[in-house]
Design a protein around this motif. Structure first.
Motif, PDB file in Angstrom:
ATOM      1  N   ARG A 167      -1.293  -6.644   5.934  1.00 59.77           N
ATOM      2  CA  ARG A 167      -2.697  -7.002   5.710  1.00 59.77           C
ATOM      3  C   ARG A 167      -3.054  -8.298   6.438  1.00 59.77           C
ATOM      4  N   CYS A 175      11.653  -0.359  -4.656  1.00 60.88           N
ATOM      5  CA  CYS A 175      10.246  -0.727  -4.852  1.00 60.88           C
ATOM      6  C   CYS A 175       9.997  -1.059  -6.328  1.00 60.88           C
ATOM      7  N   CYS A 220       9.892  -4.603  -8.203  1.00 56.29           N
ATOM      8  CA  CYS A 220       8.669  -5.403  -8.350  1.00 56.29           C
ATOM      9  C   CYS A 220       7.495  -4.593  -8.874  1.00 56.29           C
ATOM     10  N   HIS A 221       7.605  -3.264  -8.904  1.00 51.91           N
ATOM     11  CA  HIS A 221       6.459  -2.453  -9.313  1.00 51.91           C
ATOM     12  C   HIS A 221       6.772  -1.576 -10.529  1.00 51.91           C
TER      13      HIS A 221
HETATM   14  C1  HEC Z   1       9.842  -8.321  -3.994  1.00 51.69           C
HETATM   15  C2  HEC Z   1       8.854  -7.582  -4.752  1.00 51.69           C
HETATM   16  C3  HEC Z   1       8.290  -6.339  -4.139  1.00 51.69           C
HETATM   17  C4  HEC Z   1       8.986  -5.244  -3.697  1.00 51.69           C
HETATM   18  C5  HEC Z   1      10.480  -5.013  -3.648  1.00 51.69           C
HETATM   19  C6  HEC Z   1       7.974  -4.301  -3.272  1.00 51.69           C
HETATM   20  N1  HEC Z   1       6.736  -4.808  -3.443  1.00 51.69           N
HETATM   21 FE1  HEC Z   1       4.993  -3.883  -3.058  1.00 51.69          FE
HETATM   22  N2  HEC Z   1       3.996  -5.568  -3.482  1.00 51.69           N
HETATM   23  C7  HEC Z   1       4.545  -6.717  -3.981  1.00 51.69           C
HETATM   24  C8  HEC Z   1       3.515  -7.727  -4.084  1.00 51.69           C
HETATM   25  C9  HEC Z   1       3.712  -9.142  -4.585  1.00 51.69           C
HETATM   26  C10 HEC Z   1       2.337  -7.139  -3.621  1.00 51.69           C
HETATM   27  C11 HEC Z   1       0.970  -7.799  -3.450  1.00 51.69           C
HETATM   28  C12 HEC Z   1       0.930  -8.444  -2.081  1.00 51.69           C
HETATM   29  C13 HEC Z   1      -0.417  -9.015  -1.746  1.00 51.69           C
HETATM   30  O1  HEC Z   1      -0.765 -10.077  -2.277  1.00 51.69           O
HETATM   31  O2  HEC Z   1      -1.079  -8.400  -0.924  1.00 51.69           O
HETATM   32  C14 HEC Z   1       2.657  -5.788  -3.254  1.00 51.69           C
HETATM   33  C15 HEC Z   1       1.747  -4.880  -2.768  1.00 51.69           C
HETATM   34  C16 HEC Z   1       2.035  -3.534  -2.505  1.00 51.69           C
HETATM   35  C17 HEC Z   1       1.052  -2.561  -2.145  1.00 51.69           C
HETATM   36  C18 HEC Z   1      -0.458  -2.787  -1.957  1.00 51.69           C
HETATM   37  C19 HEC Z   1      -1.187  -2.505  -3.230  1.00 51.69           C
HETATM   38  C20 HEC Z   1      -1.032  -3.586  -4.250  1.00 51.69           C
HETATM   39  O3  HEC Z   1      -0.269  -3.337  -5.188  1.00 51.69           O
HETATM   40  O4  HEC Z   1      -1.656  -4.656  -4.104  1.00 51.69           O
HETATM   41  C21 HEC Z   1       1.701  -1.389  -1.974  1.00 51.69           C
HETATM   42  C22 HEC Z   1       1.089  -0.050  -1.586  1.00 51.69           C
HETATM   43  C23 HEC Z   1       3.088  -1.638  -2.211  1.00 51.69           C
HETATM   44  N3  HEC Z   1       3.258  -2.957  -2.537  1.00 51.69           N
HETATM   45  C24 HEC Z   1       4.079  -0.704  -2.122  1.00 51.69           C
HETATM   46  C25 HEC Z   1       5.415  -1.015  -2.191  1.00 51.69           C
HETATM   47  C26 HEC Z   1       6.452  -0.066  -1.877  1.00 51.69           C
HETATM   48  C27 HEC Z   1       6.222   1.391  -1.428  1.00 51.69           C
HETATM   49  C28 HEC Z   1       7.621  -0.707  -2.024  1.00 51.69           C
HETATM   50  C29 HEC Z   1       8.984  -0.180  -1.746  1.00 51.69           C
HETATM   51  C30 HEC Z   1       9.251   0.280  -0.402  1.00 51.69           C
HETATM   52  C31 HEC Z   1       7.318  -2.078  -2.448  1.00 51.69           C
HETATM   53  N4  HEC Z   1       5.971  -2.195  -2.527  1.00 51.69           N
HETATM   54  C32 HEC Z   1       8.279  -3.052  -2.729  1.00 51.69           C
HETATM   55  C33 HEC Z   1       5.860  -6.901  -4.320  1.00 51.69           C
HETATM   56  C34 HEC Z   1       6.883  -6.047  -3.980  1.00 51.69           C
END
Ligand code: HEC
Length: 290
Positions: free
Chosen positions: A83, A157, A160-161
């Motif tokens: 982004r 994933c 954190c989610h």
């Molecule tokens: C270390 C923690 C972490 C991991 C591991 C992680 N994410 Fe996230 N993810 C975040 C955070 C924090 C944000 C918000 C980032 C921002 O401020 O734009 C986010 C944002 C996103 C978003 C955008 C929508 C939203 O929630 O704001 C998507 C889609 C997403 N992640 C998918 C994934 C996927 C698929 C994986 C695995 C491949 C993954 N993430 C792994 C922390 C994580």
């Protein structure tokens, strides 16, 4: 109604219909191929975002993730990196947009709008869908929006989610524990949504139609002039001459000279037959007079 008038009416009507149909069709064909061009642009942008994501995951995250337990750095997050890079790109190309929208997003900026929600719902309902597109109008300008599903394929994933209790505490401090959690493995949680302007495409379609219709109008005018000259020379003028002679002869005036149209076409042979008939008529009259 003269022959020339009838001929021209039919020709003009046929040509106008032809030109309208051809122009409409060319507009449609150019638009179709132009939509494919914009789709290719969008695919390039997506490939670039994917490259940014994998660079962040493979090169940046390993360097900084240890610090994330103390101070959470969103810079290590693929979605954040994609982004942010795109927002820099947008400074030069403000008409393009990139978003990773999720129904339950970690960052509220990623909340989907109405159209995005419906696209995500369609992906959730049909896992076989890998792309959806829509043409959107905004302030009188048209945009092509293409969406690609984001599905949780890796258990990593969920660190954190998944459950906020197991998420990095520094991340929960920054983003809160309400949003962006409870996602499940295999679930389609959102979509990568990219929009590109259609204005160039629309202009190109219009230009092509104008060029094509002007060329057709020019060709039509040439056909109209050429066929009118031919019609005059081959049919109308000889027929008028013959009718003038016939008129005189019918009044018994044989002093008018014979008219024979040169050439071997139907009108020429008619003029020759007419002359033979006139001569027979003349000698018959003479015989009666004697
Ligand atoms: C270390 C923690 C972490 C991991 C591991 C992680 N994410 Fe996230 N993810 C975040 C955070 C924090 C944000 C918000 C980032 C921002 O401020 O734009 C986010 C944002 C996103 C978003 C955008 C929508 C939203 O929630 O704001 C998507 C889609 C997403 N992640 C998918 C994934 C996927 C698929 C994986 C695995 C491949 C993954 N993430 C792994 C922390 C994580």
């Amino acid at each position: 109604m003269g022959l020339r008038f009838k001929y021209n009416i039919v020709l003009v009507l046929a040509c106008v219909l032809g030109i309208v149909a051809a122009t409409g069709m060319s507009y449609w064909i150019v638009q179709e191929s132009a939509v494919q061009d914009v789709e290719r642009e969008i695919n390039l942008l997506r490939a670039n975002a994917t490259a940014v994501r994998s660079y962040t995951l493979n090169s940046i995250d390993p360097l900084l993730s240890d610090d994330n337990d103390i101070l959470f750095l969103p810079e290590t997050i693929t979605s954040y990196a994609a982004r942010t890079v795109f927002s820099i790109f947008r400074q030069q190309f403000p008409q393009y947009s990139y978003k990773e929208a999720a129904l339950n997003p970690t960052n509220p900026a990623d909340l989907p709008n109405e159209l995005e929600t419906s696209l995500i719902e369609q992906f959730r309902a049909d896992p076989a869908l890998d792309q959806l597109s829509a043409i959107v109008e905004d302030n009188g300008e048209r945009f092509l929006t293409v969406a690609f599903p984001v599905t949780i394929n890796q258990p990593g994933c969920l660190r954190c989610h998944g459950n906020p209790e197991f998420a990095p505490p520094a991340m929960v401090d920054l983003y809160g524990s309400e949003n962006g959690f409870g996602w499940e493995l295999g679930e389609t949680v959102g979509a990568q949504i990219i929009s590109a302007p259609m204005s160039l495409v629309d202009e190109r379609a219009q230009e092509t139609s104008i060029i094509l219709s002007s060329a057709l109008v020019a060709a039509f005018i040439i056909v109209l002039i050429a066929t009118n000259i031919m019609l005059s020379r081959i049919v109308l003028r000889p027929v008028a001459r013959m009718s003038q002679v016939a008129e005189q002869v019918s009044l018994g005036d044989f002093s008018i000279p014979e008219y024979a149209k040169p050439g071997r076409d139907e009108i020429s042979s008619l003029s020759k037959s007419f002359n033979r008939m006139r001569r027979s008529l003349e000698s018959a009259m003479k015989m009666i007079d004697e």
